[in-house]
Scaffold this motif. Structure first.
Motif, short mmCIF file in Angstrom:
data_model
loop_
_atom_site.label_atom_id
_atom_site.label_comp_id
_atom_site.label_asym_id
_atom_site.label_seq_id
_atom_site.Cartn_x
_atom_site.Cartn_y
_atom_site.Cartn_z
N GLU A 95 -11.31 28.86 24.35
CA GLU A 95 -10.69 30.05 23.75
C GLU A 95 -11.40 30.51 22.48
N ALA A 99 -13.82 33.97 22.00
CA ALA A 99 -13.41 34.95 20.99
C ALA A 99 -14.50 35.14 19.95
N PHE A 103 -15.71 38.17 23.23
CA PHE A 103 -14.84 38.34 24.39
C PHE A 103 -13.41 38.62 23.91
N ARG A 104 -12.64 39.33 24.73
CA ARG A 104 -11.23 39.55 24.43
C ARG A 104 -10.38 39.09 25.61
N GLN A 105 -9.21 38.59 25.30
CA GLN A 105 -8.32 38.12 26.36
C GLN A 105 -7.76 39.31 27.13
N TYR A 289 -10.96 35.98 29.84
CA TYR A 289 -11.56 36.77 28.77
C TYR A 289 -12.65 37.66 29.36
#
Length: 298
Positions: A95, A99, A103-105, A289
């Motif tokens: 995670e 990030a 990357f974004r969730q 992500y």
């Protein structure tokens, strides 16, 4: 010293997809990490690439993951992909890594399991036996019967509006040839494929389906591949009806099967409700992500 990144030859490919692989090694040549990049050439999904990076715990925070990511990014951009997606277990080191690299969730998935020993078979059978006027259940093993092939392929669009948050999954185009090829691929690797469908009695067309893949030896856990009902047939409890029949049949046909696995987007409240009704228990969550490549220098 930065890790050495070596491209590998990967035989895992098909007419519709390719997989690229890289190995990271330290100055002494010892493997410290790896990366895989899946590139689908299927119409509707040829805009994205799927990434998996693994780094030995002792080698984390030493630039190994970043070097592997750079190799995958170069390949994805070179292949004209618009987005790069990766899944990690919720709460894992993946995670913060994703990030930190932009990357974004975009999706959260809950994985659940139905333990078959001790299943209340009478309760499940009661759900299956409830009348659904205008509809009937059909089941088959392996490849879809020829008389249902066309409308079964058409029914796959039931998955097109499945709640997938912002995952950019794309729209998969199905035809009779493809549904046969997918079934044959499952059978060729030695597994069993069981499909339960709802048929509209007014015209004999498939209104929805639920697929279950069972290990070839009939032991361990089986995996649900998907359950969907066409929009024009929703609101009649057909999803629960089909999945209950899939559970009932699995319990009766495979006495050594110990569980059924499923995964559902957290935003898909309806399917989560079906799973809860049948007794599925959450096991873990995964997060997807996404990195939009055109916004990141491509």
């Amino acid at each position: 010293m930065p890790p050495r990144i070596t491209p590998l030859t990967d035989p895992d490919s098909s007419p519709s997809s390719r997989r690229l692989a890289w190995l990271a090694s330290d100055t002494e040549g010892a493997p410290v990490g790896s990366a895989f990049l899946w590139l689908s050439d299927r119409k509707g999904q040829d805009h994205r690439a799927e990434l998996e990076i693994t780094v030995h715990p002792a080698e984390r925070r030493a630039g190994v993951g970043g070097a592997l990511l750079d190799a995958a990014l170069t390949a994805a951009r070179g292949d004209g992909r618009r987005s790069l997606v990766a899944r990690v277990t919720a709460g894992s080191p993946g995670e913060p890594f994703l990030a930190a690299h932009g990357f974004r969730q975009v999706l959260a998935l809950t994985f659940a399991r139905l333990p078959l020993p001790g299943l209340d078979l009478d309760a499940v059978t009661g759900i299956v036996e409830r009348p659904h006027p205008g509809y009937e259940l059909r089941s088959w093993d392996g490849v879809v019967p020829p008389e249902l092939a066309r409308t079964f392929a058409d029914s796959r669009r039931a998955m097109d509006d499945m709640p997938m948050e912002d995952s950019d999954f794309g729209v998969v185009v199905w035809d009779a040839e493809r549904v046969v090829a997918v079934a044959e691929a499952v059978l060729d690797r030695g597994d069993a494929l069981h499909t339960v469908a709802v048929v509209d009695r007014s015209d004999g067309s498939v209104a929805g389906f639920s697929e279950l893949v069972v290990p070839g030896d009939g032991r361990g856990d089986a995996q649900h591949y998907g359950t969907g009902v066409l929009p024009e047939h929703r609101g009649h409890g057909l999803g629960l009806w089909m999945k209950a029949e899939s559970v009932r049949a699995a319990r009766l046909r495979y006495p050594e099967l110990v569980g059924l696995l499923t995964d559902t987007a957290d935003s898909n409240a309806h399917m989560i409700g079906i799973n809860d009704t049948l007794g599925y228990r959450p096991t873990h969550r995964e997060l997807e992500y996404r990195l939009d490549l055109r916004e990141n220098g491509s």
